[in-house]
Design a protein around this motif. Structure first.
Motif, PDB file in Angstrom:
ATOM      1  N   PHE A  86     -22.051  42.064 -81.449  1.00 36.35           N
ATOM      2  CA  PHE A  86     -23.442  41.923 -81.011  1.00 36.35           C
ATOM      3  C   PHE A  86     -23.665  42.612 -79.668  1.00 36.35           C
ATOM      4  O   PHE A  86     -24.727  43.186 -79.433  1.00 36.35           O
ATOM      5  CB  PHE A  86     -23.837  40.440 -80.930  1.00 36.35           C
ATOM      6  N   ASP A  87     -22.666  42.551 -78.799  1.00 32.21           N
ATOM      7  CA  ASP A  87     -22.773  43.240 -77.513  1.00 32.21           C
ATOM      8  C   ASP A  87     -22.944  44.739 -77.716  1.00 32.21           C
ATOM      9  O   ASP A  87     -23.742  45.392 -77.029  1.00 32.21           O
ATOM     10  CB  ASP A  87     -21.538  42.955 -76.655  1.00 32.21           C
ATOM     11  N   LEU A  88     -22.201  45.293 -78.662  1.00 32.03           N
ATOM     12  CA  LEU A  88     -22.319  46.723 -78.964  1.00 32.03           C
ATOM     13  C   LEU A  88     -23.730  47.057 -79.443  1.00 32.03           C
ATOM     14  O   LEU A  88     -24.354  48.002 -78.957  1.00 32.03           O
ATOM     15  CB  LEU A  88     -21.284  47.111 -80.025  1.00 32.03           C
ATOM     16  N   ILE A  89     -24.252  46.278 -80.383  1.00 33.97           N
ATOM     17  CA  ILE A  89     -25.606  46.524 -80.904  1.00 33.97           C
ATOM     18  C   ILE A  89     -26.640  46.357 -79.796  1.00 33.97           C
ATOM     19  O   ILE A  89     -27.561  47.171 -79.655  1.00 33.97           O
ATOM     20  CB  ILE A  89     -25.908  45.580 -82.089  1.00 33.97           C
ATOM     21  N   ASP A  90     -26.465  45.319 -78.979  1.00 31.04           N
ATOM     22  CA  ASP A  90     -27.363  45.069 -77.852  1.00 31.04           C
ATOM     23  C   ASP A  90     -27.389  46.260 -76.899  1.00 31.04           C
ATOM     24  O   ASP A  90     -28.441  46.681 -76.422  1.00 31.04           O
ATOM     25  CB  ASP A  90     -26.899  43.808 -77.122  1.00 31.04           C
ATOM     26  N   THR A  91     -26.221  46.822 -76.644  1.00 34.20           N
ATOM     27  CA  THR A  91     -26.120  47.989 -75.758  1.00 34.20           C
ATOM     28  C   THR A  91     -26.838  49.189 -76.363  1.00 34.20           C
ATOM     29  O   THR A  91     -27.546  49.921 -75.658  1.00 34.20           O
ATOM     30  CB  THR A  91     -24.634  48.318 -75.497  1.00 34.20           C
ATOM     31  N   LEU A  92     -26.706  49.393 -77.670  1.00 37.19           N
ATOM     32  CA  LEU A  92     -27.370  50.517 -78.334  1.00 37.19           C
ATOM     33  C   LEU A  92     -28.891  50.342 -78.329  1.00 37.19           C
ATOM     34  O   LEU A  92     -29.626  51.321 -78.197  1.00 37.19           O
ATOM     35  CB  LEU A  92     -26.847  50.670 -79.764  1.00 37.19           C
ATOM     36  N   ILE A  93     -29.364  49.095 -78.451  1.00 39.30           N
ATOM     37  CA  ILE A  93     -30.808  48.834 -78.416  1.00 39.30           C
ATOM     38  C   ILE A  93     -31.407  49.280 -77.094  1.00 39.30           C
ATOM     39  O   ILE A  93     -32.534  49.778 -77.036  1.00 39.30           O
ATOM     40  CB  ILE A  93     -31.091  47.328 -78.655  1.00 39.30           C
ATOM     41  N   LYS A  94     -30.643  49.133 -76.022  1.00 41.43           N
ATOM     42  CA  LYS A  94     -31.150  49.461 -74.684  1.00 41.43           C
ATOM     43  C   LYS A  94     -31.220  50.961 -74.424  1.00 41.43           C
ATOM     44  O   LYS A  94     -31.730  51.385 -73.392  1.00 41.43           O
ATOM     45  CB  LYS A  94     -30.286  48.772 -73.625  1.00 41.43           C
ATOM     46  N   GLY A  95     -30.693  51.750 -75.335  1.00 41.14           N
ATOM     47  CA  GLY A  95     -30.862  53.197 -75.240  1.00 41.14           C
ATOM     48  C   GLY A  95     -29.642  53.933 -74.705  1.00 41.14           C
ATOM     49  O   GLY A  95     -28.742  53.352 -74.108  1.00 41.14           O
ATOM     50  N   GLN A  96     -29.662  55.234 -74.949  1.00 40.43           N
ATOM     51  CA  GLN A  96     -28.521  56.080 -74.601  1.00 40.43           C
ATOM     52  C   GLN A  96     -28.221  56.070 -73.112  1.00 40.43           C
ATOM     53  O   GLN A  96     -27.062  56.047 -72.702  1.00 40.43           O
ATOM     54  CB  GLN A  96     -28.758  57.517 -75.067  1.00 40.43           C
ATOM     55  N   ALA A  97     -29.249  56.073 -72.284  1.00 44.80           N
ATOM     56  CA  ALA A  97     -29.030  56.071 -70.837  1.00 44.80           C
ATOM     57  C   ALA A  97     -28.247  54.836 -70.411  1.00 44.80           C
ATOM     58  O   ALA A  97     -27.449  54.899 -69.467  1.00 44.80           O
ATOM     59  CB  ALA A  97     -30.364  56.131 -70.105  1.00 44.80           C
ATOM     60  N   HIS A  98     -28.463  53.724 -71.122  1.00 41.94           N
ATOM     61  CA  HIS A  98     -27.766  52.487 -70.770  1.00 41.94           C
ATOM     62  C   HIS A  98     -26.292  52.556 -71.142  1.00 41.94           C
ATOM     63  O   HIS A  98     -25.426  52.283 -70.329  1.00 41.94           O
ATOM     64  CB  HIS A  98     -28.433  51.294 -71.449  1.00 41.94           C
ATOM     65  N   TYR A  99     -25.990  52.934 -72.407  1.00 44.62           N
ATOM     66  CA  TYR A  99     -24.582  52.883 -72.797  1.00 44.62           C
ATOM     67  C   TYR A  99     -23.760  54.039 -72.251  1.00 44.62           C
ATOM     68  O   TYR A  99     -22.546  53.919 -72.125  1.00 44.62           O
ATOM     69  CB  TYR A  99     -24.398  52.698 -74.311  1.00 44.62           C
ATOM     70  N   THR A 100     -24.384  55.143 -71.871  1.00 44.48           N
ATOM     71  CA  THR A 100     -23.600  56.232 -71.287  1.00 44.48           C
ATOM     72  C   THR A 100     -23.118  55.901 -69.875  1.00 44.48           C
ATOM     73  O   THR A 100     -22.162  56.502 -69.396  1.00 44.48           O
ATOM     74  CB  THR A 100     -24.390  57.554 -71.251  1.00 44.48           C
ATOM     75  N   MET A 101     -23.745  54.931 -69.222  1.00 45.67           N
ATOM     76  CA  MET A 101     -23.302  54.559 -67.871  1.00 45.67           C
ATOM     77  C   MET A 101     -21.924  53.899 -67.880  1.00 45.67           C
ATOM     78  O   MET A 101     -21.259  53.830 -66.860  1.00 45.67           O
ATOM     79  CB  MET A 101     -24.321  53.653 -67.184  1.00 45.67           C
ATOM     80  N   PHE A 102     -21.474  53.421 -69.050  1.00 47.37           N
ATOM     81  CA  PHE A 102     -20.164  52.784 -69.140  1.00 47.37           C
ATOM     82  C   PHE A 102     -19.039  53.778 -69.400  1.00 47.37           C
ATOM     83  O   PHE A 102     -17.877  53.393 -69.438  1.00 47.37           O
ATOM     84  CB  PHE A 102     -20.158  51.731 -70.250  1.00 47.37           C
ATOM     85  N   ALA A 103     -19.396  55.042 -69.633  1.00 42.46           N
ATOM     86  CA  ALA A 103     -18.409  56.089 -69.919  1.00 42.46           C
ATOM     87  C   ALA A 103     -17.568  55.712 -71.147  1.00 42.46           C
ATOM     88  O   ALA A 103     -17.987  54.926 -71.984  1.00 42.46           O
ATOM     89  CB  ALA A 103     -17.546  56.362 -68.687  1.00 42.46           C
ATOM     90  N   MET A 104     -16.368  56.276 -71.233  1.00 42.51           N
ATOM     91  CA  MET A 104     -15.523  56.064 -72.411  1.00 42.51           C
ATOM     92  C   MET A 104     -14.899  54.671 -72.448  1.00 42.51           C
ATOM     93  O   MET A 104     -14.486  54.199 -73.506  1.00 42.51           O
ATOM     94  CB  MET A 104     -14.415  57.126 -72.461  1.00 42.51           C
ATOM     95  N   GLU A 105     -14.855  54.001 -71.306  1.00 41.55           N
ATOM     96  CA  GLU A 105     -14.215  52.682 -71.256  1.00 41.55           C
ATOM     97  C   GLU A 105     -14.829  51.713 -72.270  1.00 41.55           C
ATOM     98  O   GLU A 105     -14.124  50.930 -72.898  1.00 41.55           O
ATOM     99  CB  GLU A 105     -14.331  52.101 -69.848  1.00 41.55           C
ATOM    100  N   TYR A 106     -16.145  51.801 -72.437  1.00 42.15           N
ATOM    101  CA  TYR A 106     -16.828  50.874 -73.333  1.00 42.15           C
ATOM    102  C   TYR A 106     -16.334  51.009 -74.768  1.00 42.15           C
ATOM    103  O   TYR A 106     -16.200  50.032 -75.485  1.00 42.15           O
ATOM    104  CB  TYR A 106     -18.335  51.120 -73.276  1.00 42.15           C
ATOM    105  N   TRP A 107     -16.047  52.242 -75.182  1.00 37.65           N
ATOM    106  CA  TRP A 107     -15.646  52.491 -76.557  1.00 37.65           C
ATOM    107  C   TRP A 107     -14.191  52.109 -76.799  1.00 37.65           C
ATOM    108  O   TRP A 107     -13.742  52.060 -77.945  1.00 37.65           O
ATOM    109  CB  TRP A 107     -15.938  53.937 -76.927  1.00 37.65           C
ATOM    110  N   PHE A 108     -13.421  51.828 -75.737  1.00 41.10           N
ATOM    111  CA  PHE A 108     -12.093  51.234 -75.871  1.00 41.10           C
ATOM    112  C   PHE A 108     -12.171  49.714 -75.758  1.00 41.10           C
ATOM    113  O   PHE A 108     -11.395  48.996 -76.369  1.00 41.10           O
ATOM    114  CB  PHE A 108     -11.137  51.787 -74.804  1.00 41.10           C
ATOM    115  N   ARG A 109     -13.108  49.243 -74.961  1.00 45.28           N
ATOM    116  CA  ARG A 109     -13.282  47.808 -74.708  1.00 45.28           C
ATOM    117  C   ARG A 109     -13.590  47.046 -76.000  1.00 45.28           C
ATOM    118  O   ARG A 109     -12.994  46.003 -76.269  1.00 45.28           O
ATOM    119  CB  ARG A 109     -14.423  47.652 -73.690  1.00 45.28           C
ATOM    120  N   ILE A 110     -14.517  47.566 -76.804  1.00 45.27           N
ATOM    121  CA  ILE A 110     -14.952  46.882 -78.024  1.00 45.27           C
ATOM    122  C   ILE A 110     -13.793  46.703 -79.007  1.00 45.27           C
ATOM    123  O   ILE A 110     -13.482  45.570 -79.399  1.00 45.27           O
ATOM    124  CB  ILE A 110     -16.143  47.618 -78.675  1.00 45.27           C
TER     125      ILE A 110
END
Length: 197
Positions: free
Chosen positions: A131-155
């Motif tokens: 749900f956190d992943l979907i929530d992040t995507l709802i907020k838009g690309q500018a939001h999830y790109t601020m986490f860099a690649m770490e987010y895509w390892f975190r999930i």
């Protein structure tokens, strides 16, 4: 009047209020459970891993309320987004309720209770990661790109740890998981969510 005729900021305030009620119940459940332990320390045996997850959930709930402010940038609200956010908040409530049920009289203490109910707890915890992943995507690309690649390892890392936690009753693993979770979440919050600007 339809939601299309309302400014997005007004819709956001309405959604935030509803989510706040559910989050308030979650925080109340955790705080009441902690107070009960303090009031009756000999009633049930305390388990450090259980307390660690209680602290983790309190931090998560407080943080959730903070990071959801980014929803103010959502320009098109739909019932599906609204429903998704309410279900997300409900899942967090379920986790809080699992940590402090109405009674653990069927168990020898919080360790016995937590380890025997861990499959439910970590299955729902894993769902909140998705749900956190979907929530992040709802907020838009500018939001999830601020986490860099770490987010895509975190999930996937959290999903893998939840899977292992469901599978194993190993006390050392569960202690390591909650310690890692607390330290990493603290670091994550300080690095990415210190301000909303």
């Amino acid at each position: 009047m339809t939601t299309a005729s309302l400014p997005p900021a007004e819709i956001f305030q309405h959604v935030r209020m509803i989510m706040g009620m559910v989050l308030g119940l979650s925080i109340t459940r955790l705080l009441t459970g902690l107070v009960r332990i303090i009031q009756h320390p000999g009633q049930n045996r305390i388990y450090p891993v259980h307390i660690g997850w209680v602290i983790t959930m309190l931090i998560t709930l407080i943080h959730f309320w903070w990071w959801e402010f980014w929803l103010v940038d959502v320009q098109k609200w739909t019932f599906e987004i609204y429903l998704f956010l309410i279900v997300y908040a409900i899942l967090l409530f379920f986790l809080s309720a699992f940590l402090f049920p109405d009674s653990i009289s069927d168990y020898t203490g919080y360790e016995d209770f937590f380890l025997s109910r861990r499959k439910w707890f970590f299955a729902i915890f894993g769902m909140t990661v998705v749900f956190d992943l979907i929530d992040t995507l709802i907020k838009g690309q500018a939001h999830y790109t601020m986490f860099a690649m770490e987010y895509w390892f975190r999930i996937p890392a959290y999903l893998m740890l939840c899977g292992l936690a469901i599978y194993t009753p190993n006390r050392r693993f569960h202690l390591g998981f909650v310690i890692f979770g607390l330290m990493y979440e603290g670091s994550w919050i300080l690095r990415h969510f210190n301000t909303l600007g």
